[in-house]
Design a protein around this motif. Structure first.
Motif, PDB file in Angstrom:
ATOM      1  N   PRO A  20       0.821  -1.214   0.000  1.00  0.00           N
ATOM      2  CA  PRO A  20       0.000   0.000   0.000  1.00  0.00           C
ATOM      3  C   PRO A  20       0.857   1.268   0.000  1.00  0.00           C
ATOM      4  CG  PRO A  20      -0.759  -1.579   1.657  1.00  0.00           C
ATOM      5  CD  PRO A  20       0.573  -2.063   1.182  1.00  0.00           C
ATOM      6  N   THR A  21       0.249   2.361  -0.341  1.00  0.00           N
ATOM      7  CA  THR A  21       0.939   3.646  -0.342  1.00  0.00           C
ATOM      8  C   THR A  21       1.521   3.936   1.039  1.00  0.00           C
ATOM      9  OG1 THR A  21      -0.574   4.501  -2.011  1.00  0.00           O
ATOM     10  CG2 THR A  21       0.662   6.119  -0.734  1.00  0.00           C
ATOM     11  N   GLY A  22       2.765   4.391   1.059  1.00  0.00           N
ATOM     12  CA  GLY A  22       3.407   4.737   2.322  1.00  0.00           C
ATOM     13  C   GLY A  22       4.061   3.584   3.035  1.00  0.00           C
ATOM     14  N   ILE A  23       4.066   2.410   2.418  1.00  0.00           N
ATOM     15  CA  ILE A  23       4.698   1.227   3.019  1.00  0.00           C
ATOM     16  C   ILE A  23       5.790   0.726   2.084  1.00  0.00           C
ATOM     17  CG2 ILE A  23       4.346  -1.194   3.665  1.00  0.00           C
ATOM     18  CD1 ILE A  23       1.565  -0.361   4.661  1.00  0.00           C
ATOM     19  N   HIS A  24       6.971   0.527   2.632  1.00  0.00           N
ATOM     20  CA  HIS A  24       8.099   0.035   1.853  1.00  0.00           C
ATOM     21  C   HIS A  24       8.199  -1.483   2.025  1.00  0.00           C
ATOM     22  CE1 HIS A  24       9.451   4.191   1.335  1.00  0.00           C
ATOM     23  NE2 HIS A  24       9.167   4.361   2.616  1.00  0.00           N
ATOM     24  N   ARG A  25       8.391  -2.177   0.924  1.00  0.00           N
ATOM     25  CA  ARG A  25       8.489  -3.633   0.970  1.00  0.00           C
ATOM     26  C   ARG A  25       9.936  -4.063   0.694  1.00  0.00           C
ATOM     27  NH1 ARG A  25       4.913  -7.855  -1.866  1.00  0.00           N
ATOM     28  NH2 ARG A  25       4.107  -6.097  -3.023  1.00  0.00           N
ATOM     29  N   ILE A  26      10.436  -4.989   1.531  1.00  0.00           N
ATOM     30  CA  ILE A  26      11.723  -5.627   1.274  1.00  0.00           C
ATOM     31  C   ILE A  26      11.509  -7.131   1.370  1.00  0.00           C
ATOM     32  CG2 ILE A  26      13.165  -3.699   2.067  1.00  0.00           C
ATOM     33  CD1 ILE A  26      13.490  -5.104   4.758  1.00  0.00           C
TER      34      ILE A  26
END
Length: 224
Positions: A205-211
């Motif tokens: 989602p917007t505003g969430i960084h995925r690693i």
């Protein structure tokens, strides 16, 4: 600018799922029970049903432990017998505890103050982090059992930020659950980082960084 990092523990730093699987299979075998996928699936179904009753206040924690044991073994057990069975399981689980291979190195290189915010119990996470040789990385270790609130409640994240004496806008939260960890952290005003080890198809989602691995974390934080 990031000045502190808060961490989830289970399935983020600590390989809870893998450790539990190994511990359960060893325990079932030692108890003379089937030790296969069907047994694991049955245990998890029973545990989840009991967990919902615990969350609803219909069981105490001791009753929760005994209920899942009695249901799983499918025979009458006294409280002492059920507790002993569960204690043997806990010992087998503890013997299998392991951190993810990328956890120690990720913690070592981060130049930030670090803390833990977990929905587990304080005693469990203190023992696990000490046993894994990782406890020294964290200035604070906060769990829902003593906070009186749990993720994704923003109050849990804000309490952890306060313990680190850092404003939420300068704190990153790293966790494996999109809803409980990442969305909860974002709602509380933290930098939300979703550790998606499985590489799911769900878009971040917007505003969430995925690693997908903790080796990506240091560069991501440096760019914030």
């Amino acid at each position: 600018m990031i000045e502190a990092v808060l961490w989830d523990v289970d399935d983020t730093i600590f390989d809870f799922t893998g450790s539990e699987r190994t511990g359960l299979l060893r325990h079932f075998e030692a108890e003379g029970m089937p030790s296969d996928e069907a047994a694991l699936e049955r245990w998890h179904r029973i545990a989840e049903t009991a967990r919902r009753r615990l969350a609803a206040g219909r069981l105490t924690y001791d009753e929760y432990r005994r209920t899942r044991v009695r249901t799983f073994v499918d025979r009458p057990l006294t409280d002492i017998e059920a507790d002993a069975w569960h204690d043997r399981y806990e010992a087998s689980f503890a013997a299998a505890w392991s951190a993810f291979p990328d956890a120690a190195s990720a913690l070592d290189v981060l130049p930030y103050r670090q803390g833990i915010l977990s929905n587990s119990s304080t005693d469990h996470q203190e023992r696990r982090m000490a046993a894994l040789g990782l406890r020294h990385h964290f200035e604070v270790l906060l769990c829902s059992d003593r906070l009186g609130c749990a993720k994704p409640d923003p109050e849990a994240f804000l309490a952890a930020c306060a313990a680190l004496e850092s404003p939420p806008a300068r704190v990153a939260y790293v966790g494996d659950k999109l809803d409980v960890d990442a969305v909860g952290a974002r709602s509380a005003g933290l930098h939300a980082i979703w550790l998606d080890r499985a590489g799911t198809a769900t878009p971040a989602p917007t505003g969430i960084h995925r690693i997908s691995t903790l080796t990506e974390l240091s560069a991501l934080l440096a760019a914030r």
